[in-house]
Design an enzyme around this catalytic site. Structure first.
Site, PDB file in Angstrom:
ATOM      1  N   TYR A   1      -7.290   4.516   5.404  1.00  0.00           N
ATOM      2  CA  TYR A   1      -5.770   4.810   4.979  1.00  0.00           C
ATOM      3  C   TYR A   1      -5.395   6.307   4.962  1.00  0.00           C
ATOM      4  O   TYR A   1      -4.483   6.454   5.599  1.00  0.00           O
ATOM      5  CB  TYR A   1      -5.666   4.153   3.610  1.00  0.00           C
ATOM      6  CG  TYR A   1      -4.688   4.877   2.613  1.00  0.00           C
ATOM      7  CD1 TYR A   1      -4.535   5.733   1.893  1.00  0.00           C
ATOM      8  CD2 TYR A   1      -3.476   3.949   2.559  1.00  0.00           C
ATOM      9  CE1 TYR A   1      -3.678   6.319   1.137  1.00  0.00           C
ATOM     10  CE2 TYR A   1      -2.480   4.447   1.951  1.00  0.00           C
ATOM     11  CZ  TYR A   1      -2.357   5.606   1.227  1.00  0.00           C
ATOM     12  OH  TYR A   1      -1.404   6.017   0.681  1.00  0.00           O
TER      13      TYR A   1
HETATM   14  N1  LIG Z   1       2.601   3.786  -5.599  1.00  0.00           N
HETATM   15  C1  LIG Z   1       1.988   5.034  -5.814  1.00  0.00           C
HETATM   16  O1  LIG Z   1       1.407   5.573  -6.717  1.00  0.00           O
HETATM   17  C2  LIG Z   1       1.694   5.836  -4.496  1.00  0.00           C
HETATM   18  C3  LIG Z   1       2.358   5.422  -3.492  1.00  0.00           C
HETATM   19  N2  LIG Z   1       2.412   6.332  -2.178  1.00  0.00           N
HETATM   20  C4  LIG Z   1       3.164   5.704  -1.034  1.00  0.00           C
HETATM   21  O2  LIG Z   1       4.294   5.528  -1.593  1.00  0.00           O
HETATM   22  C5  LIG Z   1       4.987   4.718  -0.472  1.00  0.00           C
HETATM   23  C6  LIG Z   1       5.376   3.454  -1.507  1.00  0.00           C
HETATM   24  O3  LIG Z   1       4.469   3.152  -2.311  1.00  0.00           O
HETATM   25  P1  LIG Z   1       4.547   1.547  -3.204  1.00  0.00           P
HETATM   26  O4  LIG Z   1       5.861   1.225  -3.429  1.00  0.00           O
HETATM   27  O5  LIG Z   1       3.133   1.721  -4.081  1.00  0.00           O
HETATM   28  O6  LIG Z   1       3.893   0.613  -1.928  1.00  0.00           O
HETATM   29  P2  LIG Z   1       3.627  -0.704  -1.933  1.00  0.00           P
HETATM   30  O7  LIG Z   1       2.105  -0.923  -1.646  1.00  0.00           O
HETATM   31  O8  LIG Z   1       4.378  -1.622  -2.885  1.00  0.00           O
HETATM   32  O9  LIG Z   1       3.920  -1.210  -0.465  1.00  0.00           O
HETATM   33  C7  LIG Z   1       5.350  -1.220  -0.015  1.00  0.00           C
HETATM   34  C8  LIG Z   1       5.891  -2.059   1.115  1.00  0.00           C
HETATM   35  O10 LIG Z   1       5.023  -1.954   2.204  1.00  0.00           O
HETATM   36  C9  LIG Z   1       5.437  -3.476   2.958  1.00  0.00           C
HETATM   37  N3  LIG Z   1       4.170  -3.625   4.048  1.00  0.00           N
HETATM   38  C10 LIG Z   1       2.911  -3.345   3.862  1.00  0.00           C
HETATM   39  N4  LIG Z   1       2.318  -3.783   4.963  1.00  0.00           N
HETATM   40  C11 LIG Z   1       3.353  -4.195   5.846  1.00  0.00           C
HETATM   41  C12 LIG Z   1       3.640  -4.679   7.060  1.00  0.00           C
HETATM   42  N5  LIG Z   1       2.445  -5.076   7.826  1.00  0.00           N
HETATM   43  N6  LIG Z   1       4.814  -5.059   7.414  1.00  0.00           N
HETATM   44  C13 LIG Z   1       6.124  -5.042   6.853  1.00  0.00           C
HETATM   45  N7  LIG Z   1       5.981  -4.660   5.666  1.00  0.00           N
HETATM   46  C14 LIG Z   1       4.548  -4.178   4.858  1.00  0.00           C
HETATM   47  C15 LIG Z   1       4.887  -4.274   1.605  1.00  0.00           C
HETATM   48  O11 LIG Z   1       5.614  -5.451   1.792  1.00  0.00           O
HETATM   49  P3  LIG Z   1       5.341  -6.715   1.292  1.00  0.00           P
HETATM   50  O12 LIG Z   1       4.501  -6.593   0.157  1.00  0.00           O
HETATM   51  O13 LIG Z   1       6.570  -7.629   1.247  1.00  0.00           O
HETATM   52  O14 LIG Z   1       4.291  -7.593   2.127  1.00  0.00           O
HETATM   53  C16 LIG Z   1       5.428  -3.591   0.307  1.00  0.00           C
HETATM   54  O15 LIG Z   1       6.750  -4.303  -0.132  1.00  0.00           O
HETATM   55  C17 LIG Z   1       3.948   4.020   0.275  1.00  0.00           C
HETATM   56  O16 LIG Z   1       3.964   4.780   1.635  1.00  0.00           O
HETATM   57  C18 LIG Z   1       2.779   4.460  -0.345  1.00  0.00           C
HETATM   58  O17 LIG Z   1       1.577   4.985   0.444  1.00  0.00           O
HETATM   59  C19 LIG Z   1       1.486   7.361  -2.079  1.00  0.00           C
HETATM   60  C20 LIG Z   1       0.700   7.764  -3.171  1.00  0.00           C
HETATM   61  C21 LIG Z   1       0.922   6.983  -4.483  1.00  0.00           C
HETATM   62  N1  LIG Z   2       0.815   1.545  -0.151  1.00  0.00           N
HETATM   63  C1  LIG Z   2       0.193   1.839  -1.338  1.00  0.00           C
HETATM   64  N2  LIG Z   2      -0.096   3.264  -0.986  1.00  0.00           N
HETATM   65  C2  LIG Z   2      -0.834   3.873  -2.337  1.00  0.00           C
HETATM   66  C3  LIG Z   2      -0.545   3.223  -3.659  1.00  0.00           C
HETATM   67  C4  LIG Z   2      -0.005   1.792  -3.646  1.00  0.00           C
HETATM   68  O1  LIG Z   2       0.079   1.358  -4.755  1.00  0.00           O
HETATM   69  N3  LIG Z   2       0.724   1.414  -2.434  1.00  0.00           N
HETATM   70  N4  LIG Z   2      -1.365   3.693  -4.641  1.00  0.00           N
HETATM   71  C5  LIG Z   2      -1.800   4.993  -4.695  1.00  0.00           C
HETATM   72  C6  LIG Z   2      -2.288   5.594  -5.962  1.00  0.00           C
HETATM   73  O2  LIG Z   2      -1.320   5.597  -6.836  1.00  0.00           O
HETATM   74  C7  LIG Z   2      -3.137   6.663  -5.804  1.00  0.00           C
HETATM   75  O3  LIG Z   2      -2.229   7.577  -5.137  1.00  0.00           O
HETATM   76  C8  LIG Z   2      -3.847   6.940  -7.197  1.00  0.00           C
HETATM   77  O4  LIG Z   2      -4.643   5.797  -7.866  1.00  0.00           O
HETATM   78  C9  LIG Z   2      -2.078   5.664  -3.370  1.00  0.00           C
HETATM   79  N5  LIG Z   2      -1.345   4.925  -2.157  1.00  0.00           N
END
Ligand SMILES: NC(=O)C1=CN([C@@H]2O[C@H](COP(=O)(O)OP(=O)(O)OC[C@H]3O[C@@H](n4cnc5c(N)ncnc54)[C@H](OP(=O)(O)O)[C@@H]3O)[C@@H](O)[C@H]2O)C=CC1
Ligand SMILES: Nc1nc2c(c(=O)[nH]1)N=C([C@H](O)[C@@H](O)CO)CN2
Length: 240
Positions: free
Chosen positions: A152
């Site tokens: 990742y």
């Molecule tokens: N949440 C956090 O604390 C953190 C988030 N981030 C980054 O921020 C962004 C948003 O995070 P978050 O809202 O938690 O993300 P999620 O894990 O909820 O994923 C976001 C969306 O990506 C879609 N997705 C994943 N794989 C595919 C695929 N193969 N084709 C199409 N769609 C896909 C999913 O669609 P579906 O579910 O409909 O399949 C999901 O709705 C991400 O890039 C994440 O890496 C970074 C650090 C921390």
């Molecule tokens: N696609 C996602 N990426 C990440 C997620 C997630 O929920 N979906 N969550 C994290 C965590 O919050 C991490 O930053 C701390 O535990 C990172 N990326």
């Protein structure tokens, strides 16, 4: 908060969590929004009611990305911005075959934004003279790597590097930047111990929620002089 455009902003993975929050907040301001979604959810009704265009797209294979970009080119003459939010967060501990895990991570975090940026370049250029943007949502781990999410983290680092390559290639017409979050919002099922462990990784020790991402997206979209940059959103984790 945002200089609203008549041209749509595309947010990938907008049917839940951060993408959903940002899509609804932009829509509240009157900004046209297009989201991609893979899994149909009840939130699609909420997005539709808010006037958001929802396009089904599975980015697990290049063909799915190409189909999505064909739809964008067929349905829209120009775009204000593309925000690469779609992501899959898997760890080596889940036991996924190593080659499969790396393929999945590079497909969603590198191949997908690369193809969309290339195939939609013309749509962003068509929005001139209005400003246009590409924003990659990466992760703070691109700087230091990760104990638990090797593939990742590597794939997000590839996305981070593409921020600077596309900034060079698409200037001066299109700004290309990244947002590198640490903990923004927990997932359902995160245990209290895990939550405390995550909170302790930063100096500010909070779960800020998705509004901080929306605020940062607006800041980058409104700026006329930032490109090739990564904005860290990590509560001070990078210096802890
Ligand atoms: N949440 C956090 O604390 C953190 C988030 N981030 C980054 O921020 C962004 C948003 O995070 P978050 O809202 O938690 O993300 P999620 O894990 O909820 O994923 C976001 C969306 O990506 C879609 N997705 C994943 N794989 C595919 C695929 N193969 N084709 C199409 N769609 C896909 C999913 O669609 P579906 O579910 O409909 O399949 C999901 O709705 C991400 O890039 C994440 O890496 C970074 C650090 C921390
Ligand atoms: N696609 C996602 N990426 C990440 C997620 C997630 O929920 N979906 N969550 C994290 C965590 O919050 C991490 O930053 C701390 O535990 C990172 N990326």
């Amino acid at each position: 908060m945002l200089k609203v455009s008549k041209s749509p902003i595309v947010i990938t993975g907008g049917a839940q969590r951060i993408g959903l929050h940002c899509a609804l907040r932009f829509a509240e301001l009157g900004q046209p929004i297009v989201v991609s979604y893979r899994t149909p959810r009840d939130t699609l009704k909420q997005l539709d009611k808010a006037g958001v265009t929802c396009i089904a797209a599975d980015f697990s294979h290049p063909d799915g990305v190409e189909a999505f970009t064909r739809t964008l080119n067929q349905r829209f003459g120009k775009l204000r911005a593309i925000i690469h939010n779609a992501s899959s967060w898997h760890t080596e501990a889940e036991g996924i075959e190593p080659a499969d895990l790396m393929q999945r991570m590079t497909q969603i975090h590198m191949v997908t934004p690369y193809l969309i940026n290339r195939r939609c370049h013309n749509l962003l250029l068509a929005n001139k003279p209005e400003a246009t943007d590409i924003i990659h949502i990466t992760d703070c781990v691109v700087e230091k790597g990760s104990y638990s999410h090797i593939a990742y983290s590597a794939s997000k680092a590839g996305m981070d590097n593409m921020t600077r390559s596309f900034a060079k290639n698409y200037a001066p017409d299109i700004k290309v930047n990244a947002v590198a979050p640490a903990l923004i919002m927990f997932n359902e099922g995160d245990t209290p111990d895990y939550q405390q462990h995550s909170l302790n990784k930063s100096l500010l020790k909070i779960e800020p929620g998705p509004e901080v991402i929306f605020e940062t997206l607006c800041f980058l979209l409104n700026s006329s002089y930032i490109t090739g940059r990564t904005i860290g959103l990590d509560g001070g984790r990078h210096i802890k």
